[in-house]
Design a protein around this motif. Sequence first.
Motif, short mmCIF file in Angstrom:
data_model
loop_
_atom_site.label_atom_id
_atom_site.label_comp_id
_atom_site.label_asym_id
_atom_site.label_seq_id
_atom_site.Cartn_x
_atom_site.Cartn_y
_atom_site.Cartn_z
N GLY A 79 -55.62 -11.02 55.45
CA GLY A 79 -55.16 -11.37 56.78
C GLY A 79 -53.72 -10.98 57.00
N ASN A 80 -53.18 -10.26 56.04
CA ASN A 80 -51.74 -10.05 56.03
C ASN A 80 -51.38 -8.63 56.48
OD1 ASN A 80 -49.11 -9.52 55.18
ND2 ASN A 80 -49.25 -11.13 53.64
N ASP A 81 -50.53 -8.52 57.49
CA ASP A 81 -50.15 -7.20 57.99
C ASP A 81 -49.41 -6.38 56.95
OD1 ASP A 81 -51.31 -6.99 60.36
OD2 ASP A 81 -49.51 -7.27 61.59
N TYR A 82 -48.68 -7.06 56.09
CA TYR A 82 -47.91 -6.34 55.07
C TYR A 82 -48.84 -5.57 54.13
CZ TYR A 82 -45.14 -5.55 50.88
OH TYR A 82 -44.54 -4.98 49.79
N TYR A 83 -49.92 -6.22 53.72
CA TYR A 83 -50.87 -5.55 52.83
C TYR A 83 -51.54 -4.37 53.52
CZ TYR A 83 -50.28 -9.38 49.56
OH TYR A 83 -49.75 -10.27 48.69
N LEU A 84 -51.85 -4.58 54.78
CA LEU A 84 -52.48 -3.52 55.56
C LEU A 84 -51.55 -2.30 55.62
CD1 LEU A 84 -55.21 -3.59 56.85
CD2 LEU A 84 -54.14 -4.07 59.04
N HIS A 85 -50.29 -2.61 55.80
CA HIS A 85 -49.26 -1.60 55.86
C HIS A 85 -49.23 -0.79 54.56
CE1 HIS A 85 -45.72 -0.19 57.89
NE2 HIS A 85 -45.05 -0.25 56.76
N ILE A 86 -49.27 -1.50 53.45
CA ILE A 86 -49.27 -0.82 52.15
C ILE A 86 -50.54 0.00 51.97
CG2 ILE A 86 -49.41 -1.21 49.66
CD1 ILE A 86 -47.54 -3.54 50.01
N LEU A 87 -51.65 -0.54 52.44
CA LEU A 87 -52.91 0.20 52.31
C LEU A 87 -52.89 1.49 53.13
CD1 LEU A 87 -55.43 -2.75 52.22
CD2 LEU A 87 -55.14 -1.01 50.45
N ILE A 88 -52.19 1.46 54.25
CA ILE A 88 -52.05 2.69 55.03
C ILE A 88 -51.27 3.73 54.21
CG2 ILE A 88 -50.89 3.70 57.03
CD1 ILE A 88 -51.68 1.19 58.59
N TYR A 89 -50.21 3.27 53.54
CA TYR A 89 -49.45 4.20 52.69
C TYR A 89 -50.31 4.73 51.55
CZ TYR A 89 -45.12 3.56 55.07
OH TYR A 89 -44.16 3.59 56.02
N ILE A 90 -51.13 3.86 50.99
CA ILE A 90 -52.01 4.32 49.91
C ILE A 90 -52.93 5.42 50.43
CG2 ILE A 90 -53.88 3.63 48.36
CD1 ILE A 90 -52.50 0.95 48.01
N GLY A 91 -53.44 5.23 51.64
CA GLY A 91 -54.29 6.27 52.24
C GLY A 91 -53.56 7.59 52.39
N LEU A 92 -52.31 7.52 52.85
CA LEU A 92 -51.51 8.75 52.99
C LEU A 92 -51.28 9.39 51.63
CD1 LEU A 92 -48.77 7.60 55.56
CD2 LEU A 92 -50.85 8.91 56.00
N HIS A 93 -50.95 8.56 50.65
CA HIS A 93 -50.71 9.09 49.31
C HIS A 93 -51.97 9.67 48.69
CE1 HIS A 93 -46.80 6.58 48.79
NE2 HIS A 93 -46.60 7.73 49.40
N LEU A 94 -53.09 9.06 49.02
CA LEU A 94 -54.37 9.59 48.54
C LEU A 94 -54.58 11.02 49.05
CD1 LEU A 94 -57.71 7.62 48.60
CD2 LEU A 94 -57.63 10.03 49.17
N ILE A 95 -54.29 11.21 50.33
CA ILE A 95 -54.44 12.55 50.91
C ILE A 95 -53.50 13.54 50.23
CG2 ILE A 95 -54.15 13.93 53.01
CD1 ILE A 95 -54.95 11.37 54.60
N LEU A 96 -52.25 13.11 50.07
CA LEU A 96 -51.25 13.97 49.43
C LEU A 96 -51.66 14.32 48.00
CD1 LEU A 96 -48.10 12.12 50.71
CD2 LEU A 96 -48.45 14.58 50.97
#
Lengths: 349, 258
Positions: free
Chosen positions: A47-64
Motif C-alpha cells: 500500500g506504500n507509494d515508496y515501494y511502488l516508486h522503487i519497483l518502477i525503478y526496478i522495471g527501468l533497470h530490468l530493461i537496461l
Amino acid sequence: MAARERPHTDEAIVPNEAERHAARRRAEKLQIVAFFGIMALVPFGIGNDYYLHILIYIGLHLILATGLNLLMGYAGQVSLGHAAFYGIGAYASGILTATYGWNPWLAMLAALLLTCVVAWLVGKPTLRLRGHYLAMATLGVGIIVAVVIRQWTDLTGGSAGLTGIPSMTFFGHELTSDQDLQYYYFVWAWAAALTVLFANLVASRPGRALRALHDSELAAQVLGVDTAGFKVRAFVISAAYASIAGTLYAHSSMRFLSPTPFGFHTSIALLVMVVLGGQGTLWGPVLGAFTITLIEETLRPYADYDIIVYGLLLMVLMIVMPGGVSRALGSLIDLVRGWVPALRGGDEP
Amino acid sequence: MNEVLFRVNGLSKTFGGLQAVRNVGFEVREGQIKALIGPNGAGKTTIFNLLTGVLAADSGSAEFEGRELIGLPTHRIAALGIGRTFQTSLLFDQMTVLENVMVGHHLRGRATMLTAALRILGAGREENEYRRTAMETLDRAGLADLAGRSAAELPIGQRRMVEVARALAAEPRLLMMDEPAAGLNMRETEQMAETIQQIRDSGVTVLIVEHDMSLVMSISDEILVLDQGQRLAEGPPSEIRNDRRVLSAYLGEEADGC
Ligand SMILES: Nc1ncnc2c1ncn2[C@@H]1O[C@H](COP(=O)(O)OP(=O)(O)OP(=O)(O)O)[C@@H](O)[C@H]1O
Ligand SMILES: [Mg+2]
C-alpha cells in the motif's frame, strides 16, 4: 555419412533432443508469463507509494540490464558507458516534449532513433576490430554525454535540471504524477514486452549467431556469420533498450531530469547487475536489477560510497562465481538433483 | 573429366621474413577429393586461411565457380558455398551439439534480429524447422545420441565428427578439411575416411589437408604436394607415391605413418 544402422534400442524411450530443446523454450515462455503475472499482482500487496516508486525503478533497470545483457552475455562485448544511451533517451525525450512541445510518443521515437544512430556510429568502426575497443569507445561516449548534459545548459538545464516534462499519454489518457500505480503498469508492460522480444531474439538464428561468435569468431565466420555486423546490431539494440528506459524515466513521476543518474556511476551499476545475475541468461539481469536497485536504495544516505560496494561486488563475483548468481544457482540445483536419486538409491536395500 | 570448380593462381603469403606460401596454383574439379600434403610448416593451413579470407593474400587469385574469392570477407566466402573445418576442431563449446549444428544452418536461414524478436514473417516456423533438420543431420551422421551433450565435453573423435556435420549443415559445394584425422585412433580414422567419401558421393567436392598418408592415398583422386610453401608435385596417388622428390621431402617424416 556413417552408421545409419547403428544399434539403437532405446530410441523410443529417450526423448529426442530436438523435442527437449523446444520444451525448454516453452518452459521459458511460461516462466515469463508467471513472472510478469506476479509483478502485475504485486501492487495489490503493497500500500506504500515508496515501494511502488522503487519497483518502477526496478522495471527501468530490468530493461537496461536486459539490453546490456544482449551485448555482454551474447555478443561478448562490454559497454562501459551504457548510462549515456539511457541519458540520450531521457534528455532527448525530455527536451523535445518540455521545450518543443512534442507528443511524448513521437519524442520517444525520435530519442530512440538518435540513440541508435549514435550507437551505430560508435559501434561500426570499433566492432570491426577484434578485442575490446568498444569498451574504450563507450567509456569515451559516457564521458562526453555526461559533459554535454552538464555543460550545455541552454538545452539541458545543466546541473539545475530540466523541468516541465509533460506526462506520458496512453490513448489520450494522461499517466499523471499522482498516479504512480498507472505508471507502474506502464513501465512493467514495457519491461514485459522487451523481455519477450529479448527471449525470442536470443533463441533464434541471430541469437545463436551471437553466442557462436562469442565462442569462436572464426568458426562462426566460416559458417557464414557476419560477425562484425551482428555485433554492431546487438550493440545498437542494447542502446535502444537503454533509450526506451531513458524515455520512461523522463516521464516518470518526478518529470524532472538531472545529470546524476546518467553518469559513469550508473554505467558501472548496470554492469554489476548483468554480471551479478549472470550474463547470457534470461533471468540473471532481472535478478541483478532487483538486487542492485535495492542496494542502491539502502545505500542512498551514503550515495558517494556505493560505487565502492559495486567495485567490491564485481571483484568478489569474478572470483567466486564468474557465471553469476543464476548460473551458480543452476549448478546448485543440478547438484541437488544429482544427490536426491543418489540418496534415494542409498535407502534401498 | 568434370568441370573445374575451383581455380587457384599465383597465391603468395609472407609473414615477416618468412615466405609461407610461394606462387601456388592448382585446380579442384567438381566431385573430386583433392588432397594437399606436405611436411610440417609447408604452408597448407596458411593456404586454407588465404582461401577462406582468414588471412589476406599478398598476391594471387582464387576463382570459385567463376567468382573471385581473394579480398572477400570470410562470411561472404562461406555464403558462396565453401565450408571449412579446422586443424584443431573449433566447436562452440558453450552450446550443445544440436545447437552447434543449428548454427551450421545459419546461411540457409532468413530470420533477422527484428523478425526473430517479433516472431514474424515465418521466424518461428524457421526455428522449428532448423531444430528438426539439425536433428536429422546429426542422425544421418550417426551422432543423434550426442545431440544434447555440451560440445565442450566431447572427446576429440566426436568433436571432429560434429564439426564435419556442422559444416555440412550449411550445404556447401566445396568442403575444405584441415587434418580431419589428426588425433583420431585407427577405427575413428577409418570412419572419417568413409565419411569423407560419402560426402564426396553426396555431391560435395572435398579439398583436404592430411598427414595420414594411407588415408590420403586411399581416398584422394588427386594430390598436390607442397614443400616450404612451394608446389613440389601434383598427380594421382599412384604417381605421388613413387615420386622421388616427394619421398625426399618426406624423408624421416613418413616413417611413423602419421
Ligand atoms: N599467422 C601467422 N603468423 C606468422 N607465421 C605464420 C602464421 N601462420 C603460419 N605461419 C608460419 O607459416 C609457415 C606455414 O605454416 P602452416 O600452418 O601453413 O603450415 P602447415 O603446412 O599447415 O603445417 P602443419 O602440418 O604443421 O599444420 C610456418 O612456418 C608457420 O610458422
Ligand atoms: Mg596446418
